[in-house]
Design an enzyme around this catalytic site. Structure first.
Site, mmCIF file in Angstrom:
data_model
loop_
_atom_site.group_PDB
_atom_site.id
_atom_site.type_symbol
_atom_site.label_atom_id
_atom_site.label_comp_id
_atom_site.label_asym_id
_atom_site.label_seq_id
_atom_site.Cartn_x
_atom_site.Cartn_y
_atom_site.Cartn_z
ATOM 1 N N VAL A 45 0.889 -1.250 0.060
ATOM 2 C CA VAL A 45 0.087 -0.079 0.116
ATOM 3 C C VAL A 45 0.833 1.283 -0.045
ATOM 4 C CG1 VAL A 45 -1.868 -1.073 1.185
ATOM 5 C CG2 VAL A 45 -0.229 0.069 2.568
ATOM 6 N N HIS A 95 -4.430 -4.020 -2.645
ATOM 7 C CA HIS A 95 -4.896 -3.572 -1.203
ATOM 8 C C HIS A 95 -5.075 -2.158 -1.101
ATOM 9 C CE1 HIS A 95 -3.138 -7.479 0.343
ATOM 10 N NE2 HIS A 95 -4.136 -7.638 -0.178
ATOM 11 N N CYS A 147 -19.123 15.419 4.824
ATOM 12 C CA CYS A 147 -20.343 15.104 5.386
ATOM 13 C C CYS A 147 -20.287 14.721 6.859
ATOM 14 C CB CYS A 147 -20.842 13.790 4.638
ATOM 15 S SG CYS A 147 -19.814 12.265 5.093
#
Length: 292
Positions: free
Chosen positions: A107, A123, A186
């Protein structure tokens, strides 16, 4: 062509014989990035580690506080990691037209930093953050600034002797009082855009990875799968090795120590990626030069 290490030489010569003159796809794991200062989970000598699982992260704020506090401290080190000779060799193979693509379990983003473009981040990438509510993806650097503002001096107080874990978080015990940041859009829960232990790899990535491997099959022109720096302990990577072997595609594994996929390999090279992969790239370049 062989390396200076006598134990590696004969196996590497056999590997070059299998890989030479064929299109390749690479499957890479954490062992490729250890020479960039990023520890792995299962390499020889690696201590036992207990990474956070997907269920644990989603269990509530205490687990998320612990994760983000450790990640806040570890990110500054992770983002400074640079590609090593193994990553650069993979990019060289792609530029030479030999390597069709990389399926990476890592990653860290170092394949792209080295210049590789045909990369499937199986991943995900630790440099991205996703909101579990609205699904907006934002840069990790931006979150780092927000966390620093919410927790002034926290990273400095942790000190420089804290060990970094494979996925970029630091092995920090006391995370008391750390404040986590919600999604700026949000107000939802933010998570690194990576596949935690216990979660499934997104289906579209799996489909693309299988298609890449299928392009190496004998009836598609033939090629070989090169596994570099992966113990293949988890099925997310092992399945492609098993699929290749069943499809008649030669598999070459380069790794320090044994892997779960050894029985499916045509050749095993017990060695480091930084030493072995540049030899593979140089041999490919030499073959192209001779052909031209």
């Amino acid at each position: 062509m062989s390396l200076a290490a006598p134990a590696v030489g004969p196996a590497l010569d056999r590997a070059l014989g299998v890989l030479g003159g064929r299109p390749l796809v690479a499957l890479t794991g954490a062992g490729l990035s250890t020479d960039s200062g990023i520890p792995d989970y299962r390499g020889p000598g690696s201590p036992a580690r207990t990474p956070m699982t997907d269920d644990e992260f989603r269990s509530g704020e205490p687990a998320r506080r612990r994760y983000w506090a450790r990640s806040h401290v570890g990110w500054a080190r992770m983002c400074r990691a640079q590609p090593n000779p193994g990553h650069r060799a993979m990019a060289t193979l792609e530029w030479a037209g030999v390597l069709r693509g990389v399926i990476t379990q890592n990653v860290d983003g170092l394949h792209r930093a080295a210049g590789s473009r045909a990369v499937i981040d199986l991943h995900g990438r630790i440099a991205d953050v996703v909101c579990l509510g609205c699904r907006q993806v934002t840069p990790r650097d931006a979150l780092q600034e927000r966390l620093a503002a919410l927790n002034p001096g926290f990273a400095t107080a942790a000190g420089t002797r804290i060990e970094t874990a494979p996925d970029g978080d630091a092995l920090l015990e006391d995370t008391t009082g750390f404040r986590i940041a919600p999604c700026a859009a949000c107000g939802g829960v933010l998570k690194p855009d990576v596949v935690f232990f216990g979660a499934n790899v997104p289906r579209d990535r799996v489909v693309r990875a299988y298609a890449l491997v299928d392009g190496l099959a004998p009836d598609a022109g033939g090629g070989a799968l090169l596994v570099a720096g992966s113990s293949l302990t988890v099925m997310s990577g092992l399945r492609f090795v098993r699929h290749a072997q069943r499809s008649g595609i030669p598999v070459v594994i380069v790794n320090r120590g044994r892997t779960r996929g050894d029985e499916f390999a045509s050749v095993l090279v017990d060695g480091g990626c930084s030493e072995v992969l540049p030899v593979v790239a140089a041999a490919a370049a030499g073959a192209l030069g001779a052909g031209g």
